[in-house]
Scaffold this active site. Structure first.
Site, PDB file in Angstrom:
ATOM      1  N   THR A  49       0.982  -1.315  -0.113  1.00  0.00           N
ATOM      2  CA  THR A  49      -0.079  -0.176  -0.069  1.00  0.00           C
ATOM      3  C   THR A  49       0.970   1.200  -0.027  1.00  0.00           C
ATOM      4  O   THR A  49       0.629   2.071  -0.655  1.00  0.00           O
ATOM      5  CB  THR A  49      -0.962   0.067   1.407  1.00  0.00           C
ATOM      6  OG1 THR A  49      -1.597  -1.317   1.044  1.00  0.00           O
ATOM      7  CG2 THR A  49      -1.818   1.199   1.206  1.00  0.00           C
ATOM      8  N   HIS A  52       1.797   1.991  -3.594  1.00  0.00           N
ATOM      9  CA  HIS A  52       0.709   2.687  -3.975  1.00  0.00           C
ATOM     10  C   HIS A  52       0.822   4.065  -3.758  1.00  0.00           C
ATOM     11  O   HIS A  52       0.645   5.020  -4.802  1.00  0.00           O
ATOM     12  CB  HIS A  52      -0.668   2.063  -3.875  1.00  0.00           C
ATOM     13  CG  HIS A  52      -0.845   0.398  -4.097  1.00  0.00           C
ATOM     14  ND1 HIS A  52      -0.308  -0.146  -5.150  1.00  0.00           N
ATOM     15  CD2 HIS A  52      -1.391  -0.420  -3.552  1.00  0.00           C
ATOM     16  CE1 HIS A  52      -0.495  -1.428  -5.040  1.00  0.00           C
ATOM     17  NE2 HIS A  52      -1.403  -1.498  -4.201  1.00  0.00           N
TER      18      HIS A  52
HETATM   19  N1  LIG Z   1      -6.995  -7.398   1.520  1.00  0.00           N
HETATM   20  C1  LIG Z   1      -6.218  -6.771   2.400  1.00  0.00           C
HETATM   21  O1  LIG Z   1      -6.260  -6.479   3.582  1.00  0.00           O
HETATM   22  C2  LIG Z   1      -4.544  -6.495   1.903  1.00  0.00           C
HETATM   23  C3  LIG Z   1      -4.340  -6.652   0.480  1.00  0.00           C
HETATM   24  N2  LIG Z   1      -3.090  -6.534  -0.079  1.00  0.00           N
HETATM   25  C4  LIG Z   1      -3.006  -6.958  -1.366  1.00  0.00           C
HETATM   26  O2  LIG Z   1      -2.295  -8.177  -1.350  1.00  0.00           O
HETATM   27  C5  LIG Z   1      -1.573  -8.634  -2.437  1.00  0.00           C
HETATM   28  C6  LIG Z   1      -0.088  -9.036  -2.105  1.00  0.00           C
HETATM   29  O3  LIG Z   1       0.443  -8.136  -1.288  1.00  0.00           O
HETATM   30  P1  LIG Z   1       2.077  -7.755  -1.620  1.00  0.00           P
HETATM   31  O4  LIG Z   1       2.695  -9.124  -1.370  1.00  0.00           O
HETATM   32  O5  LIG Z   1       2.704  -6.744  -1.105  1.00  0.00           O
HETATM   33  O6  LIG Z   1       2.124  -7.465  -3.336  1.00  0.00           O
HETATM   34  P2  LIG Z   1       3.005  -7.690  -4.562  1.00  0.00           P
HETATM   35  O7  LIG Z   1       2.467  -6.881  -5.551  1.00  0.00           O
HETATM   36  O8  LIG Z   1       4.337  -7.260  -3.999  1.00  0.00           O
HETATM   37  O9  LIG Z   1       3.213  -9.087  -4.708  1.00  0.00           O
HETATM   38  C7  LIG Z   1       2.298  -9.648  -5.668  1.00  0.00           C
HETATM   39  C8  LIG Z   1       2.996 -10.771  -6.270  1.00  0.00           C
HETATM   40  O10 LIG Z   1       2.203 -11.579  -7.213  1.00  0.00           O
HETATM   41  C9  LIG Z   1       2.929 -11.799  -8.360  1.00  0.00           C
HETATM   42  N3  LIG Z   1       2.131 -12.194  -9.751  1.00  0.00           N
HETATM   43  C10 LIG Z   1       1.835 -11.262 -10.588  1.00  0.00           C
HETATM   44  N4  LIG Z   1       1.058 -11.925 -11.539  1.00  0.00           N
HETATM   45  C11 LIG Z   1       0.875 -13.260 -11.095  1.00  0.00           C
HETATM   46  C12 LIG Z   1       0.503 -14.409 -11.695  1.00  0.00           C
HETATM   47  N5  LIG Z   1      -0.306 -14.513 -13.004  1.00  0.00           N
HETATM   48  N6  LIG Z   1       0.484 -15.637 -11.074  1.00  0.00           N
HETATM   49  C13 LIG Z   1       1.018 -15.678  -9.729  1.00  0.00           C
HETATM   50  N7  LIG Z   1       1.758 -14.469  -9.196  1.00  0.00           N
HETATM   51  C14 LIG Z   1       1.753 -13.488  -9.947  1.00  0.00           C
HETATM   52  C15 LIG Z   1       3.806 -10.750  -8.625  1.00  0.00           C
HETATM   53  O11 LIG Z   1       4.984 -11.132  -9.412  1.00  0.00           O
HETATM   54  C16 LIG Z   1       4.094 -10.434  -7.272  1.00  0.00           C
HETATM   55  O12 LIG Z   1       5.694 -11.153  -6.684  1.00  0.00           O
HETATM   56  C17 LIG Z   1      -1.713  -7.071  -3.481  1.00  0.00           C
HETATM   57  O13 LIG Z   1      -2.149  -7.210  -4.277  1.00  0.00           O
HETATM   58  C18 LIG Z   1      -1.792  -6.121  -2.229  1.00  0.00           C
HETATM   59  O14 LIG Z   1      -2.745  -4.766  -2.609  1.00  0.00           O
HETATM   60  C19 LIG Z   1      -2.223  -5.832   0.548  1.00  0.00           C
HETATM   61  C20 LIG Z   1      -2.463  -5.364   2.118  1.00  0.00           C
HETATM   62  C21 LIG Z   1      -3.535  -5.701   2.733  1.00  0.00           C
HETATM   63  C1  LIG Z   2      -4.095  -0.788   4.257  1.00  0.00           C
HETATM   64  C2  LIG Z   2      -3.024  -1.656   4.726  1.00  0.00           C
HETATM   65  O1  LIG Z   2      -1.947  -2.112   3.659  1.00  0.00           O
HETATM   66  C3  LIG Z   2      -2.924  -2.742   5.662  1.00  0.00           C
HETATM   67  N1  LIG Z   2      -1.765  -3.485   5.621  1.00  0.00           N
HETATM   68  C4  LIG Z   2      -4.226  -3.418   5.905  1.00  0.00           C
HETATM   69  O2  LIG Z   2      -3.902  -4.389   6.269  1.00  0.00           O
HETATM   70  O3  LIG Z   2      -5.300  -2.692   5.886  1.00  0.00           O
HETATM   71 ZN   LIG Z   3      -0.313  -2.496   4.459  1.00  0.00          ZN
END
Ligand SMILES: NC(=O)C1=CN([C@@H]2O[C@H](COP(=O)(O)OP(=O)(O)OC[C@H]3O[C@@H](n4cnc5c(N)ncnc54)[C@H](O)[C@@H]3O)[C@@H](O)[C@H]2O)C=CC1
Ligand SMILES: CC(=O)[C@H](N)C(=O)O
Ligand SMILES: [Zn+2]
Ligand SMILES: [Zn+2]
Length: 352
Positions: A49, A52
């Site tokens: 985040t 972003h």
């Molecule tokens: N729901 C929630 O409360 C939260 C959700 N998130 C989300 O969780 C996700 C993971 O966070 P991060 O690890 O920091 O994100 P990140 O963007 O660093 O990691 C995402 C990974 O997915 C990989 N990827 C891309 N296309 C792919 C495919 N087709 N198949 C497999 N892998 C693929 C990328 O290479 C990258 O390593 C992000 O989308 C983020 O926005 C993050 C924090 C809180």
């Molecule tokens: C907004 C964030 O990135 C936070 N890690 C969450 O869990 O909501």
């Molecule tokens: Zn976070």
């Protein structure tokens, strides 16, 4: 114990203007108001985040109001206690839940604080923790055992996201597919292994992150750009598919592959945030497979923090390979963000 005199200065990473990037600035050390504490930041880590916000994407433009100190993952020591605070004292070693909840809406009053209708997130909706000192609402403080190193303690907030994703049901003895081995997916791998998963398969296009996934404990890694993920998973599970699919990528293709690869009546957790609306064959991939699907956001308050703390205390989490970059101070923050943008990191930690 160091006491802060009024109007001292501190360094912090600030989103100074509505544009790409951020600046390292000198600002006044803030004073805790009613219900707040001031902490000396011992460690803080970058979340997707924050990236972003740094890149100033559409979501950030719609939510962030510069100028504002960034960051929300933290471990620190209480150095000043504001009026009306009774649960904390100077010297306490704390981390912090980022969601500031209202306690009055339907979700809060029914125990679902993680989806409070009035959630504010510090470092997103107010000044954050990428600084030498930071304000934390006392109601959001989590007291750390003294023997947890700050670079681990700061990861408890994202570990909470990973725990809620992996442990939305039991994984003990189960076969698991994780799509996406970014910082959160890497944490998901070690939580799944520590929780008894029998086989953890990881799909990740980045070779750097596939290697990290192996180091963290993945049993099998797949490059979805070159290999048939669904075929590989079926071959590894006697043609049945995995018991549990954990989506950590936010990539529509990964979602579809995972829904094809999970066994009928299997469990799915969706944490990854998708760039836009997603279309897929819901009849054949969800309904006729009778899948159990969980949307994951934030952390259950406060049971997820107890689970994370117990996992940390167990010594079963393999966090060292996840922390790929540790910076002393904030001077090289631009390098840190650019490396993260390039997908060349796991978790990045600043030690002010
Ligand atoms: N729901 C929630 O409360 C939260 C959700 N998130 C989300 O969780 C996700 C993971 O966070 P991060 O690890 O920091 O994100 P990140 O963007 O660093 O990691 C995402 C990974 O997915 C990989 N990827 C891309 N296309 C792919 C495919 N087709 N198949 C497999 N892998 C693929 C990328 O290479 C990258 O390593 C992000 O989308 C983020 O926005 C993050 C924090 C809180
Ligand atoms: C907004 C964030 O990135 C936070 N890690 C969450 O869990 O909501
Ligand atoms: Zn976070
Ligand atoms: Zn609420």
């Amino acid at each position: 114990m160091e006491m802060i005199t009024l109007n001292e200065k501190m360094l912090g990473i600030m989103k100074t203007k509505p544009a790409y990037g951020a600046e390292l600035v000198e600002v006044d050390v803030p004073n805790p108001k009613e219900g707040e504490v001031l902490i000396k930041v011992l460690a803080t880590s970058i979340c997707g985040t924050d990236l972003h916000i740094y890149e100033w994407n559409e979501w950030a433009q719609s939510r962030i109001k510069p100028p504002q100190i960034m960051g929300h993952e933290v471990a620190g020591e209480v150095v000043e206690v504001g009026p009306g605070v009774h649960n904390l004292k100077i010297g306490d070693y704390i981390s912090a839940e980022t969601h500031i909840v209202c306690g009055e809406c339907y979700q809060c009053r029914t125990g679902n604080y993680h989806v409070c209708q009035n959630t504010k997130i510090f470092g997103v909706d107010s000044d954050g923790v990428f600084a030498e000192y930071a304000i934390v609402p006392a109601q959001n403080a989590w007291k750390n055992p003294k023997n947890i190193p700050p670079e681990y303690a700061t990861l408890q907030e994202p570990l909470g996201n990973a725990v809620d994703t992996v442990l939305a049901g039991s994984v003990a003895s189960k076969t698991v597919l994780i799509t996406g081995a970014g910082p959160l997916g890497l944490l998901g791998i070690t939580v799944a292994k520590a929780s008894g998963a029998s086989l953890v398969i990881v799909s990740e296009p980045s070779e750097f992150r596939r290697n990290l996934a192996k180091k963290v404990g993945a049993d099998v890694v797949i490059n979805p750009m070159e290999e048939d993920v669904v075929r590989e998973v079926k071959d590894l599970t006697n043609g049945n598919g995995v018991d549990v699919f954990l989506e950590f990528s936010g990539a529509p293709r990964a979602l579809e592959q995972g829904l094809q690869a999970v066994t009928p009546a299997g469990r799915v957790s969706l944490l990854g945030l998708f760039p836009k609306e997603v279309t897929f064959d819901i009849n054949n991939l969800v309904i006729f497979k009778a899948l159990e699907i969980h949307g994951i956001t934030g952390r259950h308050l406060w049971q997820t923090w107890y689970t994370v703390s117990n996992l940390l205390k167990s010594g079963k989490l393999n966090l060292d390979p996840v922390i790929t970059h540790k910076y002393k101070g904030f001077d090289k923050f631009e390098e840190a963000f650019e490396l993260m943008r390039a997908g060349k990191t796991g978790k990045v930690v600043f030690i002010p």
